[in-house]
Every structure is written in structure tokens, then in C-alpha cells.
Design an enzyme around this catalytic site. Sequence first.
Site, PDB file in Angstrom:
ATOM      1  N   ASP A   1       3.153  29.834  -4.609  1.00  0.00           N
ATOM      2  CA  ASP A   1       1.939  29.469  -4.114  1.00  0.00           C
ATOM      3  C   ASP A   1       1.309  27.949  -4.258  1.00  0.00           C
ATOM      4  O   ASP A   1       1.020  27.095  -3.377  1.00  0.00           O
ATOM      5  CB  ASP A   1       0.799  30.335  -4.677  1.00  0.00           C
ATOM      6  CG  ASP A   1      -0.789  29.925  -4.082  1.00  0.00           C
ATOM      7  OD1 ASP A   1      -0.890  29.730  -3.029  1.00  0.00           O
ATOM      8  OD2 ASP A   1      -1.643  30.123  -4.840  1.00  0.00           O
TER       9      ASP A   1
ATOM     10  N   CYS B   1     -11.394  36.470   1.345  1.00  0.00           N
ATOM     11  CA  CYS B   1     -11.782  37.178   2.565  1.00  0.00           C
ATOM     12  C   CYS B   1     -10.709  38.028   3.157  1.00  0.00           C
ATOM     13  O   CYS B   1      -9.640  37.397   3.291  1.00  0.00           O
ATOM     14  CB  CYS B   1     -12.487  36.321   3.471  1.00  0.00           C
ATOM     15  SG  CYS B   1     -13.045  37.106   5.119  1.00  0.00           S
TER      16      CYS B   1
ATOM     17  N   CYS C   1      -6.080  43.688  11.854  1.00  0.00           N
ATOM     18  CA  CYS C   1      -5.132  43.639  12.260  1.00  0.00           C
ATOM     19  C   CYS C   1      -4.377  45.207  12.571  1.00  0.00           C
ATOM     20  O   CYS C   1      -4.230  45.812  11.342  1.00  0.00           O
ATOM     21  CB  CYS C   1      -4.193  42.830  11.393  1.00  0.00           C
ATOM     22  SG  CYS C   1      -2.354  42.581  12.188  1.00  0.00           S
TER      23      CYS C   1
END
Length: 379
Positions: A134, A240, A247
Site C-alpha cells: 500500500d 466507503c 458490484c
Amino acid sequence: MNINQFQQELIEYATSIGIDKIGFTSASPFHELKNRLIRQQELEFASGFEEPDIEKRTQPELLLPEAESIISIAIAYPSKMKDAPLSQKGARRGIFARASWGMDYHTVLREKLAILELFILTHMPNARLRSMVDTGELSDRAVAERAGIGWSAKNCSIITPEFGSYVYLGEMITSIPFAPSEQMEEQCGDCRLCLDICPTGALIEGGQLNAQRCIAFITQTKTMVPDEFRAKIGNRIYGCDTCQTICPKNKGKANLHQQAFKPDPELVKPLLMPMLDMTNRIFKETYGHMSGAWRGKNPIQRNAIIALAHFKEVAAIPKLIELLENDLRPVIRGTAAWAIGKINTEEGLVALKKVEQTEEDKEVLDEIRKGLQFYTIEK
């Protein structure tokens, strides 16, 4: 040692230590990504959390001169929570996004990558390795896409057939010439549900994200939330999930097998009022193990105030008045002023008028006046 044979052993070992997917790609430059990142900067779509040097983000050999290949790993995280507490009048609750459930994924994936490094070095002591998760220079998603972990979706996530988009990603640059995995074809097709449902229109056609409009980003900022986004945040405390929960590829993907990410319902769907009284120490003790705590308590408390305004929680008014009158942080005072006006009680009106006479911070004064305007609108 036979590289192909060792690669297979590495895949089996990765599975044995709890890595859900592993793929391989070359360490050649990410030319297409470079063009996208330049465009992101030109459009001012970047969040500012990324590595600013585009060359480092797209040329692995700048990070490890001996780079030959990159290993990509994915670990699934849960999309469902058992025994979720209800939010109700007088006991309103916020919600942390699924990517902050359980242990901080940075810690978990770094540990997995460290174990993989040890395994590799045991068999190939001269190997050169560099791992990241990340916050590293490389784009986790670009590496994962090229390594066949999944495809890059319109919601800017990597979607895997097995776990949907609910996967954490990490990678390791290596000096070992592993055979590349087969890339996966994009399977979003004509579906545009994520684009249409994004609360702020942050998702742009073609899988592009304007991070400045993304609620996941906005909840992590430390400044006053722009007016146009406050109602959109709702009761989100951190992050969020909207573009993931809509999906179709995520339907039925519960992913409950990773114990490290098993959520504590009281932590990931917390009562809002107690959050406003947390000291730094208590916040760290309570939430410090979660990825959603990385920006500290201030953004979380600001978001909790916005959530209370979203619910129009009258029981919060005395506490919000206390924050408005006494808190040393302008962002908290200002957000409290706006929330008081949004909730719209007589007690709040008196408090706003009183503090308007003494407040010296211009930004807070602006928020007090916004709060007072709600009374004009209501009446």
C-alpha cells in the site's frame, strides 16, 4: 536450483501460510500506468497520499537495481459481519469500511511477505528482495493486474473470480527470473453500476478515480469537509464501500476465512457519542490495531459529528454545544456548529448565537453562520 520447480514450491508455500492468491510478473516498466498517473496529476485527481515520484512508481529497477520479476499476493477480507448492532435513536452508530475490519492489513500482509522472503532466502541465499504494501512506491493494483491476480475494474479495484474485489494486495520485487503468470481478461463488460451509484461522482469512465471527490479519501482528510460532501458521507466514519457492495461480481463473496480480519461489531459499527469523548490514548488503545486509525482520532471524531447530523440526533446537542464552546480544535468546533444547525433545536440556536459573539477563528465563524442559516431555512 530449477527456477520453475522452486516457483511451484513457492506457490504451495504461500498457500500454506494463508496467502489466498499469488501471481508473478516481470519487473519491466509500467508504461501504461505512467501515462495514467501523469494524466491524474494533470487533472488534479490524485489524493496526495501516493508516492509523488512517478518514475519510482513505474520503474521497479529504480527500487531494486537487480529486479527481474515481481511477486504479487492477495489476501481476502470479509464483506459480511455477524451480529451487527443496530443504530437507533439515542444510540446512533457509524461504520468503518470493510477494509478497516480486524487487524490492520498493512501489518498482516507485511508479515506474510516477510515469511515469504525468509522462505526464498533459505533456498536462494543470494536473492535480492524488496517487499511493500500500500504505502510503497509501486501501484499494488497495477502489479496485481499484470500478475494475473484479477482484472482492473471500473470501480478502480482489482476483482478476483474467487473473492471479488474484497482483497488486500502486496508485492515483492525480486532478482529471480520467475515465469510470469497469465493476465486475466477484463470482465466488467457493459456494467456501470459502480459508476452510477458513486455518491460523489468520483468514479470516471474507463476506471479512473478522482480521489479528491472519493468519500474514502474525504473521510481521511484532516481539514473541514467541503459542504457538498457532508450529506454524502452519511454515517461513514472511515472509508466507503458503495462501489464494491453494488458490484455483481461481489455477490455471495463473504470471505470469512481470514481470522485476522474478523470484525468486532462494536468497533467497526461503533456508537457515535462515546467517540467524541475519546482521548488520544483511549483512541489508540481501542482502534490502534485497525487500518482506519492511521490518521488519528481527529478525522474520526469530525466524521462522527457529521454522522450525528445525518441522523439529526437531538440527544447529541448538549455534547455538540460543549465541543463548540470548549474544544481547542477549529475543525471540531466548526463541524459541531454546522451539525447543531442541521439538527435544529432551540437549545442549539441559543448556543450558536452565543458563541458567534466570542469565536475568533474565521473558518469556525463561517460554520456557525451556516448553522444559523438552517434555522432560517427551517422556519
